[in-house]
Scaffold this motif. Structure first.
Motif, short mmCIF file in Angstrom:
data_model
loop_
_atom_site.label_atom_id
_atom_site.label_comp_id
_atom_site.label_asym_id
_atom_site.label_seq_id
_atom_site.Cartn_x
_atom_site.Cartn_y
_atom_site.Cartn_z
N SER A 158 -13.13 20.22 47.90
CA SER A 158 -12.42 18.96 47.75
C SER A 158 -11.16 19.19 46.92
O SER A 158 -11.24 19.75 45.82
CB SER A 158 -13.29 17.91 47.06
N GLY A 159 -10.03 18.80 47.45
CA GLY A 159 -8.78 18.98 46.73
C GLY A 159 -7.63 18.35 47.49
O GLY A 159 -7.78 17.91 48.63
N LEU A 160 -6.46 18.33 46.86
CA LEU A 160 -5.29 17.73 47.47
C LEU A 160 -4.90 18.49 48.73
O LEU A 160 -4.73 19.72 48.71
CB LEU A 160 -4.12 17.74 46.47
N ASN A 161 -4.79 17.78 49.84
CA ASN A 161 -4.39 18.38 51.12
C ASN A 161 -5.30 19.52 51.55
O ASN A 161 -4.83 20.57 52.00
CB ASN A 161 -2.94 18.87 51.05
N ALA A 162 -6.61 19.33 51.41
CA ALA A 162 -7.56 20.34 51.91
C ALA A 162 -7.32 20.52 53.41
O ALA A 162 -7.10 19.56 54.15
CB ALA A 162 -8.99 19.88 51.66
N ARG A 163 -7.36 21.77 53.87
CA ARG A 163 -7.02 22.05 55.26
C ARG A 163 -7.85 23.22 55.77
O ARG A 163 -8.41 24.00 55.00
CB ARG A 163 -5.54 22.41 55.37
N LEU A 164 -7.89 23.35 57.10
CA LEU A 164 -8.54 24.49 57.74
C LEU A 164 -7.53 25.62 57.89
O LEU A 164 -6.55 25.47 58.63
CB LEU A 164 -9.09 24.11 59.11
N PRO A 165 -7.73 26.77 57.24
CA PRO A 165 -6.80 27.89 57.43
C PRO A 165 -6.80 28.35 58.88
O PRO A 165 -7.81 28.32 59.56
CB PRO A 165 -7.36 28.97 56.50
N GLN A 166 -5.65 28.79 59.34
CA GLN A 166 -5.49 29.20 60.73
C GLN A 166 -6.49 30.30 61.10
O GLN A 166 -6.60 31.30 60.42
CB GLN A 166 -4.07 29.70 60.96
N ASN A 167 -7.20 30.07 62.16
CA ASN A 167 -8.10 31.05 62.80
C ASN A 167 -9.38 31.35 62.03
O ASN A 167 -10.24 32.09 62.54
CB ASN A 167 -7.38 32.38 63.07
N ILE A 168 -9.56 30.81 60.80
CA ILE A 168 -10.75 31.14 60.03
C ILE A 168 -12.01 30.64 60.73
O ILE A 168 -13.01 31.36 60.85
CB ILE A 168 -10.67 30.58 58.60
N ALA A 169 -11.99 29.40 61.22
CA ALA A 169 -13.16 28.84 61.89
C ALA A 169 -13.52 29.67 63.12
O ALA A 169 -14.70 29.91 63.40
CB ALA A 169 -12.91 27.38 62.28
N GLU A 170 -12.50 30.14 63.86
CA GLU A 170 -12.75 30.94 65.06
C GLU A 170 -13.34 32.30 64.71
O GLU A 170 -14.22 32.81 65.40
CB GLU A 170 -11.45 31.11 65.86
N LEU A 171 -12.86 32.90 63.62
CA LEU A 171 -13.42 34.18 63.18
C LEU A 171 -14.88 34.03 62.77
O LEU A 171 -15.71 34.90 63.02
CB LEU A 171 -12.60 34.75 62.02
N PRO A 187 -13.54 36.70 56.61
CA PRO A 187 -14.37 35.78 57.40
C PRO A 187 -15.19 36.49 58.47
O PRO A 187 -16.32 36.07 58.76
CB PRO A 187 -13.35 34.81 58.00
N TYR A 188 -14.65 37.56 59.04
CA TYR A 188 -15.42 38.33 60.02
C TYR A 188 -16.67 38.92 59.36
O TYR A 188 -17.78 38.85 59.90
CB TYR A 188 -14.54 39.44 60.59
N TYR A 189 -16.50 39.49 58.18
CA TYR A 189 -17.62 40.07 57.44
C TYR A 189 -18.63 38.98 57.06
O TYR A 189 -19.84 39.21 57.07
CB TYR A 189 -17.08 40.77 56.20
N THR A 190 -18.14 37.78 56.72
CA THR A 190 -19.02 36.66 56.41
C THR A 190 -19.92 36.34 57.60
O THR A 190 -21.11 36.07 57.43
CB THR A 190 -18.19 35.43 56.02
N ARG A 191 -19.36 36.37 58.81
CA ARG A 191 -20.17 36.12 60.01
C ARG A 191 -21.24 37.19 60.17
O ARG A 191 -22.39 36.90 60.50
CB ARG A 191 -19.28 36.07 61.25
N LEU A 192 -20.88 38.45 59.90
CA LEU A 192 -21.86 39.54 60.01
C LEU A 192 -23.00 39.33 59.00
O LEU A 192 -24.18 39.57 59.32
CB LEU A 192 -21.19 40.89 59.77
N LEU A 193 -22.66 38.91 57.79
CA LEU A 193 -23.69 38.65 56.78
C LEU A 193 -24.61 37.53 57.23
O LEU A 193 -25.84 37.62 57.08
CB LEU A 193 -23.04 38.29 55.45
N ALA A 194 -24.02 36.46 57.77
CA ALA A 194 -24.83 35.33 58.25
C ALA A 194 -25.78 35.79 59.35
O ALA A 194 -26.97 35.45 59.35
CB ALA A 194 -23.93 34.21 58.74
#
Length: 215
Positions: A158-171, A187-194
């Protein structure tokens, strides 16, 4: 012609290791460079006020570099044997040292328990992703999903102008091609951990906040 590219081959083990090392070096360049700058000022026989400024810069930068190294060791490193468990209290300490910088704070609603290593690594990487969604600062709220050794996590940014960084959700979802640079590898490594924990990780807006969830 569609503008969406199909996922390519994943990086091999050597490429993944190199990309992660680049990511860690990227995190450390700034504070280490500031230490060098402070030492150069001291070498020039500065005035007393400049000397005190240089020493203060060195102290702050050394603390920052140490906090980032400890965080990266746990978030990206081996951190014990393959079956090791990690105390969430220790993870909280490292997360605060790395992320809380005067602009961003953490509200930690997790119990102090031992969890399998990869789940804790997943949590720390989720925090890094969540922090990127509030570039002007704000609050990261960490909540449990479930309990016990199968506990997963929800991080609300939560913060001022919270936004989705480009391509992070897709990675994170795997709908974009593999990591190709030090910025994309996290983020790619995060997906591997998950995936290693039998979970899926997702990033999505929720009202004026952005939420990272592993479930």
């Amino acid at each position: 012609m569609s503008g969406t590219s199909s996922p390519g081959p994943d990086p091999d083990r050597l490429e993944l290791a190199a990309l992660l090392c680049s990511r860690v070096c990227h995190d450390l360049i700034s504070p280490v460079g500031a230490i060098v700058n402070g030492l150069e000022v001291l070498d020039d026989n500065p005035k007393p006020e400049d000397r005190e400024f240089a020493l203060d810069l060195i102290r702050k930068s050394a603390r920052t570099a140490s906090a980032r190294l400890q965080f990266c060791r746990l978030a990206f490193g081996a951190a014990g044997s393959s079956g090791a468990q990690i105390d969430l209290g220790d993870a909280q300490t490292m997360a605060r040292g790395h992320i809380e910088d005067g602009k961003c704070t953490i509200t930690w609603n997790l119990p102090r328990v031992l969890l399998p290593k990869n789940r804790v690594k997943l949590l720390l990487n989720m925090l890094v992703i969540a922090q990127q969604t509030i570039p002007r600062g704000g609050t990261l709220t960490v909540d449990p999903v479930g309990e016990g050794e199968t506990m997963s996590f929800r991080v609300t940014a939560s913060g001022l102008n919270a936004r989705l960084p480009q391509n992070i959700a897709e990675l994170l979802s795997g709908s974009r091609g593999p990591a190709t640079d030090a910025h994309a590898v996290q983020p790619y490594y995060t997906r591997l951990l998950a995936e290693s924990c039998g979970l899926n990780v997702a990033l999505a807006p929720e009202g004026e906040a952005v939420v990272v969830t592993a479930s």
